[in-house]
Design an enzyme around this catalytic site. Structure first.
Site, short mmCIF file in Angstrom:
data_model
loop_
_atom_site.label_atom_id
_atom_site.label_comp_id
_atom_site.label_asym_id
_atom_site.label_seq_id
_atom_site.Cartn_x
_atom_site.Cartn_y
_atom_site.Cartn_z
N GLY A 33 0.55 -1.42 -0.37
CA GLY A 33 -0.35 -0.06 -0.38
C GLY A 33 0.96 0.94 0.05
O GLY A 33 0.47 2.55 -0.70
N SER A 34 1.87 1.38 0.86
CA SER A 34 3.39 2.89 0.78
C SER A 34 3.56 2.46 -0.62
O SER A 34 3.66 3.80 -0.73
CB SER A 34 4.00 2.23 2.19
OG SER A 34 4.73 1.77 1.80
N GLU B 22 8.76 -16.11 5.73
CA GLU B 22 8.42 -16.12 7.03
C GLU B 22 9.06 -16.91 7.84
O GLU B 22 9.02 -17.85 8.43
CB GLU B 22 6.77 -15.76 6.66
CG GLU B 22 6.72 -14.36 5.77
CD GLU B 22 4.98 -14.44 6.23
OE1 GLU B 22 4.22 -14.32 7.22
OE2 GLU B 22 4.59 -14.54 4.57
N ASP C 125 -0.29 -21.49 0.03
CA ASP C 125 -0.06 -19.51 -1.54
C ASP C 125 -0.42 -20.10 -2.78
O ASP C 125 -1.47 -19.27 -3.50
CB ASP C 125 0.94 -18.95 -1.32
CG ASP C 125 1.35 -17.81 -1.97
OD1 ASP C 125 0.61 -16.86 -1.53
OD2 ASP C 125 2.34 -18.17 -2.97
N LYS D 124 -3.09 -18.97 -6.68
CA LYS D 124 -2.88 -18.97 -7.41
C LYS D 124 -2.96 -19.54 -8.43
O LYS D 124 -3.69 -19.44 -9.51
CB LYS D 124 -1.12 -18.07 -7.50
CG LYS D 124 -1.29 -17.09 -6.44
CD LYS D 124 0.64 -17.32 -6.13
CE LYS D 124 0.87 -15.56 -5.23
NZ LYS D 124 2.58 -16.24 -4.69
N GLY E 106 7.19 -8.96 -3.03
CA GLY E 106 7.67 -7.34 -2.37
C GLY E 106 6.88 -6.12 -3.02
O GLY E 106 6.11 -6.05 -4.15
#
Lengths: 444, 444
Positions: free
Chosen positions: A27-28, A202, A213, A217, A318
């Site tokens: 988001g940033s 992680e 994950d 997908k 990323g």
């Protein structure tokens, strides 16, 4: 200056107002790009794109991007239902409250860009139907393979072709681990530790290592490729925790490399075509384009009737790469808003049955520790034949009073292959079936 | 059956009527796909897609596809200006009459799908402006890298990002030749002959070997990537006819492979950013994703600010792959017609200056045959220094009374590098500058 009439910007076009849900790693970066590339976005969209609100869990935190404090709110629901919001970018992930917020946004007339693979794989149909009812877009390129444009090519570029198979390396963590095992001979635990030390895995690596994950997908890829509804629950899933240094070495001996693959395919049968979707480690030939995908990179290999073999490669995760995919969707969705149209939506018109794993056709690489006695090879071959599994190659290595057989089968149903392994395990002269791995990526 | 409401087809939607110009290798495959995938196309477009005419040079020929004789006409102009034609698919190539036909089609209200790289690279702006005026689409995915979806990702998926560089292997013939030279040690003539025998090179291979084909594609890629008008005439072009077996061997010693690259880049300068576009053989590291592109395959490697490094790989030519790209465009263009909208058009708003080759920054690999005397290396190094070119590595090999120096430079302007080579050629103890090749594909 430009002497030709540019199609954009239209000076009279209103700004496209964007609400952001989540201001973390991705988001940033989205907020940063909205700011830094404002002029380019205006030219490409045909109107200014304006960030009007950011929903976060807590106010007052330091973020990776500088934004006016008054943009932030903790009331995500109020933000997505604001009358003036044109596009909601959902980057909070997980099932709830993301689903409710997306549905509320669509109902209140906003288009949605999301990177939420888990939600799309579990309950995409609810979202697609809501978008259809609202005559709004729901785009989610960032949900699969990060920055790599793969959903749009599947949905649009290949819309006049027939996709027959998709093989994807869609999880960077597991690719990093398997690549390290291949290049250094490390075991799984050691390679995983290195991935964690370097930030590629992680602290709790379950979702990556166990294939959850990748399975989400795979469901999204299969749905788009085959115009059929496939959910995460339909995807057969095996992780990489059982892959040993010996498996990787054995693959290398065969000229192969071990990758965690998401495999989606159409298979013809007596009752017509059906689809399969699965995630598991597999050996692929080193000459296959996917074999050269190193470290944490992702790639999706697509086979289609007319185009043949295509591959899409890039960073699969990323903040900044994922933000690139989000921004590409945002430009399209914003353009569509200005013309009051929808882009190519989802479709499930083909509505093909999803095959259970047992009926899926694959090949096995089986390592069998046997007594080094006359007749053992014949007995092993007989076990394969009993289950209707044809053998492609057998390699035998004597080691004192025991021997190792390495058998690679031709294509057979996964159920027949599994039953063969079960039979082998019960045989008198078989000490152990020490490794079983599927072999993929060869010409059909 | 499908219990969910499919967005398509709309039973009341009229058919989308398609006219085909050309029925050769690609055209016949487009006609085949239109027929074989009619039901899928109807579902994906939202209306039937109907082939209403095919313009050919001569009637009565045997074609690769069976079509009713009354579809064929030799009057292409009458076909493209027919009132009922919605989409014209131009597959005749070349500048005229293709340009006039496309302009006539747009003026008469048809949208256009084209695979015509030469025309788009030479005079794209005339076509884009005509499409803009007519409020119609002009799509041309098939013009670059055949089946590989690359133009749509550049134009749409990366629309919220900033592309900084594109490195493409966009000509299959030259890649086949260079790949054979690399794998077998063959010389250029022998490898070209093999390519011709296998149908990968034409009897007159000039357009491929001399880089004209790749230069047209470079112009199209640069225009899209940098929102700036770049024509084929702006592209610096060198072919592969001068590449020797020794160059390929020398590249191999450096851990590199020789590829014909189309390179488009943005470069910052004192007067702001500018773009460059060039086609020439170059050494790239074997670890670079482009290095593994074998035989006649194509691939386009894209570097962007947010996404990082992406690669798009697949077959760059052939009737059926190229038809796949045409069909993907056709579906989008047909959908847009039904909604009376245009897709994301071209834009040249950035309008950046195009750098001459001399100002483009690159690196050189130079092989110099010198007398094996004290002080020669110092003199050679001085020649580089005089022109402001910094040396990265020098390797010296004595061979009796002469020696060979292999110098790899750091990045410098092409003009300074060329001037250095000129100086070297005039030096007393330099017998020959036996090879000069650019080095690309390393991190900037």
């Amino acid at each position: 200056m430009n002497e030709h009439p540019a199609p954009h910007p239209r000076p009279d076009a209103p700004a496209v107002k964007v609400a952001l849900l989540g201001c973390g790693v991705v988001g940033s970066q989205v907020a940063r790009l909205l700011h830094e590339q404002a002029d380019d976005l205006t030219a490409r969209v045909g109107a200014r794109v304006e960030l009007v609100g950011v929903a976060v869990r807590r106010l007052g935190l330091t973020r990776d991007v500088e934004l006016p404090e008054d943009l932030f709110t903790t009331d995500a629901h109020a933000l997505v239902t604001r009358e003036d919001v044109d596009v909601v970018v959902e980057l909070i992930g997980g099932i709830e409250p993301a689903r409710s917020l997306i549905l509320a946004a669509l109902e209140h007339g906003a288009s949605v860009v999301s990177a939420n693979k888990a939600l799309l794989a579990e309950d995409g149909s609810t979202l697609f139907e809501a978008a259809e009812r609202a005559h709004r877009d729901l785009y989610y390129e960032a949900a699969v393979a990060g920055a790599i444009p793969i959903l749009r090519p599947l949905r649009e570029s290949l819309a006049g072709d027939q996709v027959t198979r998709v093989l994807g390396i869609v999880n960077g963590t597991t690719n990093f681990v398997l690549d390290r095992m291949d290049s250094s001979g490390a075991g799984f635990d050691e390679a995983l530790q290195e991935a964690q030390d370097l930030g590629y895995a992680e602290a709790d690596p379950t979702a990556d290592v166990e294939g959850f994950d990748a399975a989400a997908k795979a469901a999204i890829l299969a749905s788009l490729a085959f115009h059929t509804r496939v959910t995460a629950a339909d995807v057969h899933r095996e992780g990489i925790a059982e892959v040993t240094a010996s498996d990787v070495a054995s693959a290398a001996e065969m000229g192969c490399v071990v990758k965690l693959l998401a495999i989606c395919a159409v298979q013809d049968g007596p009752d017509g075509p059906s689809v399969s979707a699965r995630v598991h480690p597999a050996m692929i030939p080193r000459s296959h384009p996917l074999a050269s995908v190193r470290e944490a990179y992702n790639a999706v290999f697509v086979e289609s009737e007319a185009a043949g073999q295509l591959m899409f490669y890039g960073p699969g995760a990323g903040g900044s790469p994922t933000a690139s995919a989000v921004m590409g969707d945002l430009v399209t969705v914003a353009r569509n808003r200005l013309s009051d149209v929808r882009g190519a939506g989802e479709s499930s018109y083909a509505d093909l049955p999803v095959l259970p794993m047992g009926s899926t056709e694959t090949r096995y690489h089986v390592q069998i520790d046997v007594d080094d006695k006359a007749g053992v090879l014949a007995a092993v071959a007989q076990a394969f034949a009993e289950h209707g599994v044809s053998i492609q190659t057998v390699r035998q290595e004597g080691r004192g009073d025991d021997a190792q057989l390495v058998v690679v089968s031709h294509r057979a149903s996964d159920a027949d292959l599994a039953a063969t392994v079960e039979t082998l395990r019960g045989m008198a002269n078989v000490r152990d079936v020490s490794s079983v791995m599927r072999v993929e990526g060869e010409a059909e």
